[in-house]
Scaffold this active site. Sequence first.
Site, PDB file in Angstrom:
ATOM      1  N   CYS A 153       1.706   7.180  -4.333  1.00 41.43           N
ATOM      2  CA  CYS A 153       0.273   6.985  -4.611  1.00 41.43           C
ATOM      3  C   CYS A 153      -0.415   6.692  -3.287  1.00 41.43           C
ATOM      4  O   CYS A 153       0.144   6.992  -2.226  1.00 41.43           O
ATOM      5  CB  CYS A 153       0.046   5.893  -5.657  1.00 41.43           C
ATOM      6  SG  CYS A 153       0.647   4.254  -5.205  1.00 41.43           S
TER       7      CYS A 153
ATOM      8  N   ARG B 245       0.247   1.914  -8.550  1.00 42.72           N
ATOM      9  CA  ARG B 245       0.813   2.918  -9.454  1.00 42.72           C
ATOM     10  C   ARG B 245       2.258   3.291  -9.143  1.00 42.72           C
ATOM     11  O   ARG B 245       3.122   3.233 -10.033  1.00 42.72           O
ATOM     12  CB  ARG B 245      -0.070   4.178  -9.445  1.00 42.72           C
ATOM     13  CG  ARG B 245      -1.442   3.952 -10.033  1.00 42.72           C
ATOM     14  CD  ARG B 245      -2.395   5.079  -9.682  1.00 42.72           C
ATOM     15  NE  ARG B 245      -2.713   5.096  -8.248  1.00 42.72           N
ATOM     16  CZ  ARG B 245      -3.432   6.030  -7.642  1.00 42.72           C
ATOM     17  NH1 ARG B 245      -3.898   7.048  -8.333  1.00 42.72           N
ATOM     18  NH2 ARG B 245      -3.684   5.946  -6.353  1.00 42.72           N
TER      19      ARG B 245
ATOM     20  N   ASP C 106      -6.548   5.385 -10.516  1.00 37.18           N
ATOM     21  CA  ASP C 106      -6.303   4.324  -9.546  1.00 37.18           C
ATOM     22  C   ASP C 106      -6.817   3.009 -10.114  1.00 37.18           C
ATOM     23  O   ASP C 106      -8.028   2.859 -10.301  1.00 37.18           O
ATOM     24  CB  ASP C 106      -7.046   4.693  -8.260  1.00 37.18           C
ATOM     25  CG  ASP C 106      -6.830   3.684  -7.169  1.00 37.18           C
ATOM     26  OD1 ASP C 106      -6.266   2.611  -7.447  1.00 37.18           O
ATOM     27  OD2 ASP C 106      -7.233   3.968  -6.035  1.00 37.18           O
TER      28      ASP C 106
HETATM   29  P1  4NP Z   1      -2.327   2.522  -5.539  1.00 38.08           P
HETATM   30  O1  4NP Z   1      -3.698   1.724  -5.609  1.00 38.08           O
HETATM   31  O2  4NP Z   1      -2.622   3.795  -4.763  1.00 38.08           O
HETATM   32  O3  4NP Z   1      -2.018   2.782  -6.956  1.00 38.08           O
HETATM   33  O4  4NP Z   1      -1.344   1.618  -4.846  1.00 38.08           O
HETATM   34  C1  4NP Z   1      -4.490   1.454  -4.483  1.00 38.08           C
HETATM   35  C2  4NP Z   1      -4.186   0.421  -3.654  1.00 38.08           C
HETATM   36  C3  4NP Z   1      -5.009   0.144  -2.561  1.00 38.08           C
HETATM   37  C4  4NP Z   1      -6.119   0.902  -2.330  1.00 38.08           C
HETATM   38  C5  4NP Z   1      -6.414   1.938  -3.154  1.00 38.08           C
HETATM   39  C6  4NP Z   1      -5.597   2.222  -4.227  1.00 38.08           C
HETATM   40  N1  4NP Z   1      -6.994   0.610  -1.257  1.00 38.08           N
HETATM   41  O5  4NP Z   1      -8.004   1.295  -1.084  1.00 38.08           O
HETATM   42  O6  4NP Z   1      -6.710  -0.301  -0.462  1.00 38.08           O
END
Ligand code: 4NP
Length: 159
Positions: free
Chosen positions: A8, A14, A118
């Site tokens: 991800c 995720r 997300d």
């Molecule tokens: P992930 O969620 O991709 O599911 O781990 C996110 C975690 C951090 C960020 C965006 C999505 N961020 O912009 O920092």
Amino acid sequence: MKRILFVCLGNICRSPIAQGVADNLAKMQTLPLHIDSAGTSRSHEGEAPCINSIKIASKYGIDISQQYSRPIQTEDIGSFDYVVAMDRQNKKDLEAFGFENVYLLGDFGTFDGADVPDPYYFNGLEGFEKVFDMIHVCVENFLTHAMSKNTKKGVENGK
Ligand code: 4NP
């Protein structure tokens, strides 16, 4: 031993859930799998999964609290049988980085190729519950698919 990498953006919400669900299924069904996860961004490198991901996984008996975020690296290219993106942007970013045959997790459910949303900015556990359900269904179907194929690394085409 088949090797699967879930990816991800931050590797804190995720893909840690996907790794935990897959690890858990592999353990329960004694499947010969090596499961890993990574993020296309390094902005959370070294961090544990976000608290709501830990909580929702724990609710379903899965401990992801010992995972930590790491970015994708060139050494990952060609070293996994399957690379599975959580959304289409992750898939694009993986391809731009040099990965080929990248799968989209949402293609392995009844979600019609939908992105796993997300949940980073979601408030409360409810959104994470939906994300967990979607990841769980799709990972289970994906493992069935992966175990039914006789692949060499990178031979099977991703969608
Ligand atoms: P992930 O969620 O991709 O599911 O781990 C996110 C975690 C951090 C960020 C965006 C999505 N961020 O912009 O920092």
